[in-house]
Design a protein around this motif. Structure first.
Motif, short mmCIF file in Angstrom:
data_model
loop_
_atom_site.label_atom_id
_atom_site.label_comp_id
_atom_site.label_asym_id
_atom_site.label_seq_id
_atom_site.Cartn_x
_atom_site.Cartn_y
_atom_site.Cartn_z
N ASN A 121 -0.11 -32.69 11.58
CA ASN A 121 -0.25 -32.11 12.92
C ASN A 121 -0.16 -30.60 12.90
OD1 ASN A 121 -0.59 -34.63 14.10
ND2 ASN A 121 1.57 -34.88 14.61
N ARG A 134 -3.43 -29.26 11.46
CA ARG A 134 -4.51 -29.36 12.44
C ARG A 134 -4.44 -28.24 13.48
NH1 ARG A 134 -4.13 -35.90 13.40
NH2 ARG A 134 -5.82 -36.53 11.97
N GLU A 165 -8.10 -26.71 13.14
CA GLU A 165 -9.04 -27.43 14.00
C GLU A 165 -9.33 -26.62 15.27
OE1 GLU A 165 -10.49 -30.26 13.31
OE2 GLU A 165 -9.23 -31.31 11.83
N ASP A 167 -10.02 -28.07 18.07
CA ASP A 167 -9.26 -28.85 19.05
C ASP A 167 -8.37 -29.81 18.27
OD1 ASP A 167 -8.21 -30.40 21.04
OD2 ASP A 167 -10.12 -31.19 21.78
N SER A 168 -7.09 -29.47 18.15
CA SER A 168 -6.19 -30.28 17.32
C SER A 168 -5.99 -31.68 17.86
CB SER A 168 -4.83 -29.58 17.19
OG SER A 168 -4.21 -29.43 18.46
N LYS A 169 -6.28 -31.90 19.15
CA LYS A 169 -6.14 -33.24 19.73
C LYS A 169 -7.38 -34.08 19.47
CE LYS A 169 -3.04 -31.66 23.40
NZ LYS A 169 -1.85 -32.17 22.70
N ASN A 170 -8.46 -33.44 19.05
CA ASN A 170 -9.69 -34.14 18.69
C ASN A 170 -10.17 -33.61 17.34
OD1 ASN A 170 -11.99 -35.78 18.88
ND2 ASN A 170 -13.15 -34.14 19.87
N PRO A 171 -9.40 -33.87 16.27
CA PRO A 171 -9.66 -33.25 14.98
C PRO A 171 -10.97 -33.72 14.34
CG PRO A 171 -7.99 -34.95 14.76
CD PRO A 171 -8.24 -34.79 16.23
N GLN A 172 -11.68 -32.77 13.74
CA GLN A 172 -12.93 -33.08 13.06
C GLN A 172 -12.81 -32.93 11.55
OE1 GLN A 172 -15.62 -34.19 14.98
NE2 GLN A 172 -13.99 -34.12 16.54
N GLU A 191 -9.23 -36.29 9.67
CA GLU A 191 -9.37 -37.42 10.58
C GLU A 191 -8.30 -38.48 10.31
OE1 GLU A 191 -12.74 -40.85 11.65
OE2 GLU A 191 -13.12 -39.33 10.11
N THR A 192 -7.79 -39.06 11.37
CA THR A 192 -6.88 -40.20 11.25
C THR A 192 -7.70 -41.47 11.20
OG1 THR A 192 -5.12 -39.09 12.48
CG2 THR A 192 -4.99 -41.48 12.31
N TRP A 236 -7.13 -45.10 11.59
CA TRP A 236 -6.03 -45.91 12.10
C TRP A 236 -5.76 -47.11 11.21
CZ3 TRP A 236 -3.21 -43.32 15.21
CH2 TRP A 236 -3.80 -42.36 16.04
#
Length: 237
Positions: free
Chosen positions: A209, A212, A216, A218-223, A226-227, A229
């Motif tokens: 985090n 990122r 990134e 946008d750290s809340k929408n990382p490109q 990637e996570t 899941w």
């Protein structure tokens, strides 16, 4: 001899920590005020800091955040707070470890030894460049507009340098060296922190985090990182 700063306003606890660490062969300085602690850390040459949270002048969270932007040494937080959110907050601000009071002084010494040993290995690590996409002129790992200079431990986005503490750098570099491969949190924890580190794989999430937030758009929408899941993390190239 490693030099350690203890920041603790409880004199009895501070002296106990100091005694155990000096017996173990460390040079130790003890300070009780948060503002003075920050000045000492930014002006001194300490190898590790043991940092209480509830301090007069400036609390441990503020000190951790402010010094982490300037210096790269292990930070061990020691506090009576035991809630998970407090631990996550401390790690998120750049702490390397979190010890809850009351604690066994021998355990604290073990953690100090572990962190100092790990940081020494990271600092003196020899870099294998065999299978990297690097420029032989500047040894840069390139991911889009992100450049990671493995030999001199620098990271740039465009022309701007971004500061990374040791473990954040090692984690980012490892993922960049192995792009498009999913690694579990457990694997990354063992690879970057090692078996001798006293902690758990949740530390990986905190560090991912933090990375990122630095690389990134946008750290809340990382490109970039990637996570995946249920599986782990992957750096996209």
């Amino acid at each position: 001899m490693a030099k350690i700063l203890i920041v603790e306003d409880d004199e009895e606890i501070g002296m106990l920590e100091k005694d155990y660490l000096e017996i173990s062969g460390y040079e130790v300085e003890l300070v009780a005020d948060g503002i003075r602690a920050k000045k000492l850390l930014l002006g001194g040459s300490y190898d590790l800091v043991i940092l209480d949270l509830m301090l007069p002048g400036k609390n441990g969270y503020c000190i951790c955040k402010e010094i982490r932007e300037e210096i790269d040494i292990p930070i061990i937080m020691v506090t009576a707070k035991t809630e998970s959110i407090d631990k996550i907050r401390g790690l998120g601000l750049g702490a390397d470890d979190y010890v809850a009071k009351p604690f066994d002084p021998a355990e604290l010494v073990a953690r100090v030894k572990s962190h100092l040993s790990r940081y020494a290995r990271l600092t003196n690590l020899t870099h294998n460049q065999d299978h990297l996409q690097v420029s032989h002129k500047d040894c840069a790992i390139v991911v889009g507009n992100l450049k990671i200079f493995a030999n001199n431990w620098k990271v740039y986005i465009g022309e701007s340098e971004i500061k990374f503490p040791n473990r954040e750098f090692e984690l980012l570099k490892f993922l960049a060296m192995n792009p498009n491969i999913v690694f579990s949190k457990e694997y990354l924890f063992e690879k970057i922190w090692g078996y001798d580190y006293i902690g758990d794989s949740a530390t990986v999430t905190v560090h991912i985090n933090r990375i990122r937030e630095k690389i990134e758009e946008d750290s809340k929408n990382p490109q970039i990182i990637e996570t995946v899941w249920g599986a782990g993390y992957r750096l996209n190239l």
